[in-house]
Design a protein around this motif. Structure first.
Motif: not given
Length: 98
Positions: A52-68
């Motif tokens: 679950p923590a890994g999935r949350a991390y991936r979601i956070t990365l995806a959000l940061q990538a979208a902003a970038l």
């Protein structure tokens, strides 16, 4: 001025245009750096995060990538605008402020 440029005014316009072109190149370099960071984020997102923590991390990365990505697109647009401005500076009549 009668609509003609003196040699000194033409040289000043060319110099300012070159400086603006250099600025456009620096902005484009920032966009390329953002692309490199995006590639790194994509590699991280592709890893198999099962917890679950890994999935949350991936979601956070995806959000940061979208902003970038949005920032990178803005940088590319800015570089194009600065290049267009460099062209108008080259054509300006040497009026102060251009």
């Amino acid at each position: 001025m009668g609509g003609t440029l003196t040699a000194a005014e033409a040289a000043a316009c060319a110099s300012r245009s070159y400086e603006v072109q250099q600025l456009a190149a620096r902005v484009e370099a920032c966009a390329r750096e953002a692309d490199a960071v995006l590639a790194g984020l994509a590699r991280q997102e592709l890893q198999a995060w099962q917890s679950p923590a890994g999935r949350a991390y991936r979601i956070t990365l995806a959000l940061q990538a979208a902003a970038l990505r949005r920032c990178r697109d803005g940088l590319q647009d800015a570089a194009a605008a600065v290049l267009r401005h460099a062209g108008s500076v080259a054509l300006s009549s040497g009026t102060p402020g251009y």
